[in-house]
Write a protein that holds these residues in place. Structure first.
Motif, PDB file in Angstrom:
ATOM      1  N   SER A 196       0.791  -1.232   0.000  1.00 57.58           N
ATOM      2  CA  SER A 196       0.000   0.000   0.000  1.00 57.58           C
ATOM      3  C   SER A 196       0.824   1.283   0.000  1.00 57.58           C
ATOM      4  O   SER A 196       0.254   2.370   0.088  1.00 57.58           O
ATOM      5  N   ASP A 200      -0.937   4.847  -0.279  1.00 60.21           N
ATOM      6  CA  ASP A 200      -1.011   5.713   0.895  1.00 60.21           C
ATOM      7  C   ASP A 200      -0.432   7.093   0.614  1.00 60.21           C
ATOM      8  O   ASP A 200      -0.980   8.111   1.049  1.00 60.21           O
ATOM      9  N   TYR A 210      -3.922  10.149   8.276  1.00 59.67           N
ATOM     10  CA  TYR A 210      -3.578   8.786   8.706  1.00 59.67           C
ATOM     11  C   TYR A 210      -2.778   8.836   9.999  1.00 59.67           C
ATOM     12  O   TYR A 210      -1.879   9.665  10.157  1.00 59.67           O
TER      13      TYR A 210
END
Length: 350
Positions: A196, A200, A210
Motif C-alpha cells: 500500500s 497511501d 492517517y
C-alpha cells in the motif's frame, strides 16, 4: 513484462534521511568510499561517516574491503546489504520500539466485538442487520460511501493490503476526497507483504489523514457518525459485517475510535514535497524520491509513463532546471525551508 526493482526508503523504519540516502546510493551504484560518497552526494564527510555508522548498526551496510594501503578511514569501501535482508530486520526493530513507546490502556486494547455481536443480534432489524458475505458487504459499503457528506473513519488492524484490495478501495477513497469528505484512517505498522505504500502516499497528498498505533482494537468503519460496520466474525472476514444504526451503539463506537485516534501518532513521511505542488505532482516526486522507477510508479498509480514525463517536464519548466537531479535539489531546498523549526539537520561544520 519485467517487474521494476524498487530500492525502498528506510526512513519509515526509523533510519535518518542521510543514512537512507547513503544506503540507496550504495545499493544503486555499488561499493563506494566515504570520499566518493561525500563528493557525489555533496554531503560533508562527517555526515557520511555518521550515516555509515548508523547503517552498520542496523546491519544495512558492511565494509566491502580494506584498501591495499590505507591512508585514512575514508579510504575504506562500503557496500549495502540487499533490501530483502535489511527491511525485515528494521521492521522487527520498528515494531518492538513502537510497542515500547505506546503502552495502551487496558480499556483501549480490546474492542468488545463478541459482546456487540451478541447484543446486536437481539436488536430490531432497523437498528442493526447482518451483511452476509463479502459481495453483499461491498455493495452496501459502496452505497454508503456514495451517500456520505462529511466524514469517513476507518480502523484497520491488517498489517498488509494486497494490490487487488487497493485497486478496489482506491477509486472510492479518491472519490470521497474529491467531494471534500474528511477521511480519518487508523492503522498499524505495515508488514513486509504490504503493497500500500504508493496508494497511501497518493491519498495523503490528496488530503487523507492517517495515524498509526502498534495495535488497534479491531476492524471498524464509521460513515458520517450515523452508521458503523463491524465484522460478524473478526477471525473470518468472509462472514461479512454488521451494519449498525442504533444511535447509542454508534455513539459508543465513534467515541472509541476518537479515543484511539487521540493516542495514535502520525508516522510521518520520508520526505514532504513543497506545499504548493498539486496532489499529482507531490505523489510523483515523493515516490520517485523513494526509489521508484517510472515504470514501477506508473504501474502503482495506474497512469502512463508519458504522464509521469509530462508531470516532471512541467515542474522542470516551472523551476527553470534542465534535469531531474537539479529539480530534486530545488524541491528539496524548498521543502526544507517550509519545514517546522527543529526538523532540519543542524550543521556545525567540520
Amino acid at each position: 513484462m519485467l517487474e521494476a526493482v524498487v530500492v525502498p526508503s528506510l526512513t519509515r523504519w526509523g533510519v535518518s534521511p542521510n543514512a537512507d540516502l547513503v544506503y540507496r546510493t550504495l545499493i544503486t551504484f555499488g561499493p563506494w568510499s566515504v570520499e566518493l560518497l561525500s563528493r557525489s552526494l555533496e554531503m560533508q564527510p562527517r555526515l557520511v561517516r555518521s550515516a555509515l555508522d548508523e547503517l552498520v548498526a542496523v546491519r544495512a551496510a558492511i565494509q566491502a574491503h580494506q584498501p591495499a594501503r590505507e591512508t585514512s578511514a575514508d579510504d575504506r569501501v562500503w557496500s549495502g546489504r540487499a533490501p530483502a535482508q535489511v527491511v525485515p530486520l528494521l521492521q522487527d526493530r520498528h515494531h518492538r520500539d513502537a510497542l515500547a513507546r505506546h503502552q495502551l490502556r487496558q480499556r483501549l486494547t480490546r474492542l468488545p466485538h463478541p459482546e456487540l455481536v451478541t447484543d446486536l443480534s437481539r436488536l430490531p432489524a432497523g437498528d442493526a442487520r447482518p451483511l452476509d458475505g463479502l459481495a453483499r458487504t461491498m455493495d452496501r459499503l459502496t452505497n454508503l460511501v456514495a451517500a456520505e457528506r462529511h466524514e469517513h473513519m476507518g480502523m484497520n488492524p491488517e498489517p498488509a493490503f494486497s494490490a487487488a484490495a487497493l485497486k478496489t478501495a482506491g477509486p472510492l477513497e479518491r472519490g470521497m476526497l474529491a467531494r471534500g469528505i474528511t477521511i480519518l484512517s487508523l492503522g498499524v505498522p505495515a508488514s513486509v507483504e504490504d503493497e500500500s505504500e504508493a496508494h497511501d502516499i497518493e491519498l495523503d497528498h490528496l488530503g487523507r489523514q492517517y495515524r498509526e498505533m502498534p495495535q488497534v482494537p479491531g476492524k471498524m468503519i464509521i460513515f458520517d457518525r450515523t452508521t458503523v460496520f463491524v465484522p460478524q466474525d473478526p477471525s473470518d472476514r468472509t462472514r461479512g459485517m454488521w451494519e449498525i444504526t442504533a444511535p447509542g451503539i454508534v455513539a459508543e463506537l465513534t467515541a472509541l475510535f476518537l479515543r484511539q485516534w487521540s493516542h495514535a501518532k502520525d508516522p510521518g513521511r520520508d520526505w514532504t514535497p513543497p506545499a504548493h505542488l498539486t496532489p499529482r505532482e507531490s505523489t510523483v516526486v515523493a515516490l520517485l524520491a523513494k526509489g521508484y522507477t517510472d515504470a514501477a510508479l506508473a504501474a502503482k498509480l495506474d497512469i502512463s509513463v508519458r504522464t509521469i514525463a509530462y508531470t516532471l517536464s512541467g515542474l522542470m519548466d516551472r523551476y527553470d532546471v534542465v534535469n531531474r537531479f537539479q529539480l530534486g535539489l530545488r524541491l528539496g531546498a524548498e521543502a526544507a525551508q517550509q519545514a517546522p523549526v527543529g526538523e532540519n539537520t543542524r550543521d556545525d561544520g567540520e
